[in-house]
Design a protein around this motif. Structure first.
Motif, PDB file in Angstrom:
ATOM      1  N   TYR A 118      73.785 -43.626 -55.052  1.00  0.00           N
ATOM      2  CA  TYR A 118      72.669 -43.250 -55.923  1.00  0.00           C
ATOM      3  C   TYR A 118      71.446 -42.868 -55.079  1.00  0.00           C
ATOM      4  O   TYR A 118      70.781 -41.861 -55.341  1.00  0.00           O
ATOM      5  N   GLN A 119      71.175 -43.669 -54.058  1.00  0.00           N
ATOM      6  CA  GLN A 119      70.035 -43.363 -53.196  1.00  0.00           C
ATOM      7  C   GLN A 119      70.254 -42.079 -52.408  1.00  0.00           C
ATOM      8  O   GLN A 119      69.302 -41.326 -52.166  1.00  0.00           O
ATOM      9  N   ALA A 120      71.513 -41.809 -52.038  1.00  0.00           N
ATOM     10  CA  ALA A 120      71.808 -40.553 -51.338  1.00  0.00           C
ATOM     11  C   ALA A 120      71.583 -39.362 -52.250  1.00  0.00           C
ATOM     12  O   ALA A 120      71.122 -38.291 -51.802  1.00  0.00           O
ATOM     13  N   ASP A 121      71.901 -39.509 -53.538  1.00  0.00           N
ATOM     14  CA  ASP A 121      71.621 -38.416 -54.486  1.00  0.00           C
ATOM     15  C   ASP A 121      70.124 -38.218 -54.670  1.00  0.00           C
ATOM     16  O   ASP A 121      69.652 -37.084 -54.857  1.00  0.00           O
ATOM     17  N   GLU A 122      69.367 -39.309 -54.612  1.00  0.00           N
ATOM     18  CA  GLU A 122      67.909 -39.192 -54.769  1.00  0.00           C
ATOM     19  C   GLU A 122      67.264 -38.491 -53.577  1.00  0.00           C
ATOM     20  O   GLU A 122      66.364 -37.657 -53.749  1.00  0.00           O
ATOM     21  N   ASN A 123      67.725 -38.839 -52.382  1.00  0.00           N
ATOM     22  CA  ASN A 123      67.024 -38.385 -51.174  1.00  0.00           C
ATOM     23  C   ASN A 123      67.899 -37.565 -50.242  1.00  0.00           C
ATOM     24  O   ASN A 123      67.611 -37.454 -49.049  1.00  0.00           O
ATOM     25  N   ALA A 146      69.079 -40.025 -60.811  1.00  0.00           N
ATOM     26  CA  ALA A 146      68.774 -39.978 -59.375  1.00  0.00           C
ATOM     27  C   ALA A 146      67.768 -38.889 -59.029  1.00  0.00           C
ATOM     28  O   ALA A 146      68.034 -38.017 -58.204  1.00  0.00           O
ATOM     29  N   PRO A 147      66.562 -38.914 -59.642  1.00  0.00           N
ATOM     30  CA  PRO A 147      65.572 -37.879 -59.314  1.00  0.00           C
ATOM     31  C   PRO A 147      64.845 -38.168 -58.000  1.00  0.00           C
ATOM     32  O   PRO A 147      64.625 -39.316 -57.627  1.00  0.00           O
ATOM     33  N   ASN A 148      64.487 -37.097 -57.330  1.00  0.00           N
ATOM     34  CA  ASN A 148      63.614 -37.178 -56.166  1.00  0.00           C
ATOM     35  C   ASN A 148      62.195 -36.917 -56.649  1.00  0.00           C
ATOM     36  O   ASN A 148      61.939 -35.997 -57.424  1.00  0.00           O
TER      37      ASN A 148
END
Length: 312
Positions: A53-58, A122-124
């Motif tokens: 999830y964090q990889a999709d965000e950033n 998962a938005p940036n």
């Protein structure tokens, strides 16, 4: 208390009681071991799902898309001029052109522009400011749908997975990654999102699962819930392990009991033979002798008895 009763008490104290204590301890340890092993496996899957999830965000693709948006020659001037219609049209165009799942700008808790899939996850996030440091809003951009995230995370972690918002199932995927499997799981979970709590055991379509969950923030800081479902019949595994331990301990107990009975009867026969010889000797039968077998203390006692009888 007779000699036989003393032997029985001795056997109970030094064999049966310790084995019962060991059985109780093993039963408790088995339950803890199975639960810890299941929780450890699920915890590893949960950590992997959080990392995805964090990889999709950033991720680099998401950051590159954000960089393109904050430099767009149409969108940013439209936001500066507060031309929301133009900004919204440009946002919708960018979503289609750059294959963005959702693009939104929020200011003071309200959406200035919002284009794309409202269920994107998962938005940036990046603040948008003019060269004079005038704050235009917070850009939130996502390249991931709930379904795409669920399938990817389920494939990597090897467990079934669901993404929910409140009581709504946004997406679900079983570990096979097939759309049909995800659809069946989503249907089975409909109306049961409240049961998917961290550490709880649930039954879905007749199969037992243990749940792990985490709640990342989505667009405009709205919480979503990601639930990992590890198919694991903890109760049956504990029962099977306990049955195996019980069988092994029962075998040892039966063996110890048989050996104890054998030893008890042997000792009793030896003592009875001494007692009968002593009674005959006391009745004047000085030719009485006891059989001497082996080289243990009973044999030594028999030798002394026979020696004493010969001397008398």
């Amino acid at each position: 208390m007779s000699f036989r009763n003393r032997l029985t008490l001795f056997f109970v104290v030094i064999v049966i009681v310790p084995m019962l204590a060991v059985a109780v301890i093993l039963y408790l340890l088995i339950a803890d071991s199975v639960n810890n092993r299941t929780s450890s496996s699920l915890g590893a899957s949960q950590s992997a799902a959080i990392g995805l999830y964090q990889a999709d965000e950033n991720g680099p693709r998401t950051r590159a898309a954000v960089q393109r948006i904050v430099g767009d020659p149409v969108l940013i001037p439209a936001l500066v001029q507060r031309d929301r219609r133009l900004a919204q049209r440009q946002a919708q165009f960018l979503v289609m052109q750059d294959h963005i799942v959702r693009l939104a700008v929020f200011k003071n808790g309200k959406a200035v522009i919002d284009a794309g899939d409202p269920n994107a996850v998962a938005p940036n996030r990046r603040p948008i400011e003019t060269p004079t440091h005038r704050f235009l809003g917070t850009l939130e951009l996502s390249l991931r749908t709930p379904g795409a995230y669920a399938r990817n995370a389920s494939r990597v972690t090897g467990v079934d997975l669901a993404v929910t918002s409140g009581s709504t199932i946004l997406a679900a995927s079983d570990k096979s990654g097939q759309p049909a499997g995800g659809a069946r799981l989503a249907q089975a979970l409909t109306g049961r999102a409240g049961e998917l709590v961290q550490g709880r055991d649930v039954t879905i379509d007749g199969s037992p699962y243990r749940v792990a969950a985490f709640g990342p923030l989505s667009f405009d800081d709205r919480p979503v819930q990601v639930e990992l479902l590890l198919q694991s019949d903890v109760g049956a595994t504990i029962d099977q392990s306990r049955l195996l331990v019980g069988t092994v301990l029962g075998g040892f107990l039966a063996l110890a009991l048989a050996f104890a009975l054998l030893v008890s009867r042997s000792l009793q026969r030896r003592l009875v033979s001494f007692l009968e010889a002593a009674r005959r000797f006391g009745a004047g039968e000085f030719g009485t002798r006891v059989p001497v077998v082996g080289r243990d203390e009973f044999a030594a006692l028999g030798d002394e008895f026979n020696s004493m009888a010969s001397q008398l």
